[in-house]
Design a protein around this motif. Structure first.
Motif, PDB file in Angstrom:
ATOM      1  N   ARG A  67     -85.702   8.077   5.780  1.00 50.95           N
ATOM      2  CA  ARG A  67     -84.781   8.383   4.689  1.00 50.95           C
ATOM      3  C   ARG A  67     -83.694   9.349   5.190  1.00 50.95           C
ATOM      4  NH1 ARG A  67     -82.289  12.267   2.107  1.00 50.95           N
ATOM      5  NH2 ARG A  67     -84.186  13.496   1.902  1.00 50.95           N
ATOM      6  N   ASP A  68     -84.006  10.627   5.319  1.00 48.71           N
ATOM      7  CA  ASP A  68     -82.989  11.578   5.802  1.00 48.71           C
ATOM      8  C   ASP A  68     -82.619  11.254   7.248  1.00 48.71           C
ATOM      9  OD1 ASP A  68     -81.292  13.822   6.035  1.00 48.71           O
ATOM     10  OD2 ASP A  68     -82.638  15.063   4.852  1.00 48.71           O
ATOM     11  N   HIS A 126     -82.549  21.870   7.776  1.00 52.27           N
ATOM     12  CA  HIS A 126     -81.575  21.196   8.643  1.00 52.27           C
ATOM     13  C   HIS A 126     -81.190  22.102   9.793  1.00 52.27           C
ATOM     14  CE1 HIS A 126     -80.741  17.273   6.841  1.00 52.27           C
ATOM     15  NE2 HIS A 126     -81.258  17.827   5.761  1.00 52.27           N
ATOM     16  N   HIS A 151     -87.861  21.923   3.621  1.00 57.34           N
ATOM     17  CA  HIS A 151     -86.985  20.839   4.111  1.00 57.34           C
ATOM     18  C   HIS A 151     -85.776  21.515   4.748  1.00 57.34           C
ATOM     19  CE1 HIS A 151     -85.055  16.726   3.680  1.00 57.34           C
ATOM     20  NE2 HIS A 151     -84.000  17.477   3.909  1.00 57.34           N
ATOM     21  N   ASN A 164     -82.634  17.051  11.118  1.00 55.00           N
ATOM     22  CA  ASN A 164     -83.696  17.681  10.337  1.00 55.00           C
ATOM     23  C   ASN A 164     -84.648  18.441  11.254  1.00 55.00           C
ATOM     24  OD1 ASN A 164     -83.016  15.147   8.474  1.00 55.00           O
ATOM     25  ND2 ASN A 164     -84.174  16.603   7.263  1.00 55.00           N
TER      26      ASN A 164
END
Ligand SMILES: [Mn+2]
Length: 398
Positions: A13-14, A205, A203, A239
């Motif tokens: 997904r990401d 980055h 989550h 990520n």
């Protein structure tokens, strides 16, 4: 019950949102199957409303991939939540992941919503997801640039509406380990409280190269789910790298004291597959999975590793499925390593030929950097025959 961190893999997904990556359903199913062998707890399979192909991919993963929870992403809108559910409803353990931003920047410019509208919208759509499944995650997008009081208020509303995971995204990679840890601790204290069924998640980055450090700070502050992607792929700088977090939790179990249920021996295979399918190369010096992660070129390190691997390695490359440590022959290499490579090639020579070959290897290495096994073989043959064959470099052995 063991205190353990769940691994939430968002490679599909990401990770897929990285510029230039587009995986078709067959590729996504192949990667998801490998993620199941790796033993991640949750696979975020995609964002079903975003395209018909992604809908098909998520549907097939939900039907075909056994083991992990299968999650699908949805904006806080009825049509997204419905579409997400349609895609994952055949999974043994389906999860709907609803997100809505909470930062002033996003609320003003993107959502055009005030705080009250955000809270109402989260309640409505988390509630809608909860009518489909008991496994609902909510993320206040851009949480690290939001008012922490408001993040707590929205997360409380989400939990009240039925969310069992609250994920705190550092959407733009802005946080430092200490401020991220502080925010996570507040959410753990004020939102999770004493509820065993609520998990706080991270989550991160990598815009400042801090994604893994921030994720680990969150674990120390009480987060028990880490989101990320294999090889750290994802939007912009990517990520949190799943393999780095997993190995940090394993190798430094003394520091973190939490379990993680991943079969680490599958890490390298997973990393290679994701790199091949996405076309994103792995940097040579990438932690855990880079081709140099267990390679040694300098003579002092080689000598140490050949005598006892742990002199210069904190992990066994076998533990991540990478095979043996690699001894690279180059200008910094010493006699111990050169002897080792001759042994590996099955070449036996006397002292004089060894010394001449070693000297010749150094000359070649000054030009080419790494000296390959084929070149080593050629060097020894050349020394034995007294004839120069390599590279036009002038030297002679009588
Ligand atoms: Mn993200």
């Amino acid at each position: 019950m063991e205190d353990r961190v769940r691994i939430f893999d968002s490679t599909l997904r990401d990770g897929e949102q990285a510029p230039g990556i587009a995986l078709d359903p067959d590729q996504k199913v192949a990667i998801a199957s490998q993620l199941a062998r790796l033993g991640v707890d949750i696979i975020e399979a995609g964002f079903p409303i975003s395209s018909p192909g992604d809908f098909r991919a998520v549907t097939r993963i939900a039907q075909e991939v056994q083991g992990p929870t299968i999650a699908a992403l949805a904006r806080a809108q009825a049509k997204d939540v419905d579409r997400a559910w349609e895609a994952i409803r055949h999974a043994a353990d389906p999860r709907i992941h609803v997100f809505l931003a909470t930062s002033a920047i996003h609320m003003q410019h993107k959502l055009r919503m005030d705080e009250e509208e955000v809270i109402t919208t989260v309640k409505t759509n988390v509630g809608r997801a909860r009518d489909y499944t008991e496994n609902v995650e909510y993320s206040p997008e851009d949480a690290t640039r939001s008012d922490p009081d408001f993040v707590v208020a929205v997360c409380l509303a989400a939990v009240e509406a039925g969310a069992t995971t609250v994920n705190i995204p550092d959407t733009v990679g802005y946080a430092t380990p200490s401020d991220y840890g502080t925010l996570i601790k507040r959410v753990v204290d004020e939102v999770k409280g004493n509820r065993d069924d609520v998990v706080v998640s991270t989550h991160c980055h990598n815009d400042l190269g801090l994604a893994v450090a921030n994720s680990l700070a969150a674990v120390e502050a009480g987060a028990r789910q880490v989101e990320g992607a294999i090889n750290g792929i994802g939007e912009r700088a990517g990520n949190t790298s799943i393999e780095e977090v997993v190995m940090a939790l394993r190798v430094r179990a003394d520091a973190y004291g939490v379990g993680v249920g991943v079969t680490t021996e599958e890490i390298y295979e997973t990393s290679k597959l994701v790199s091949e399918q996405t076309g994103y190369p792995i940097q040579f010096n990438k932690a855990i999975v880079g081709r140099n992660a267990f390679a040694h070129e300098s003579g002092i390190h080689q000598h140490g590793v050949l005598r006892e691997r742990t002199t210069y390695e904190i992990m066994d490359p076998m533990a991540v499925g990478m095979g043996n440590s690699v001894i690279v022959i180059g200008k910094h290499s010493g006699r111990a390593a050169f002897k080792h490579s001759l042994d590996q090639l099955g070449i036996e020579v006397g002292d004089a030929v060894f010394e001449r070959s070693f000297a010749r290897m150094k000359e070649v290495a000054d030009h080419s950097g790494e000296v390959t096994p084929d070149e080593i073989r050629a060097i020894v043959e050349e020394v034995i025959s007294g004839i120069e064959v390599l590279d036009g470099v002038t030297a002679s052995f009588q």
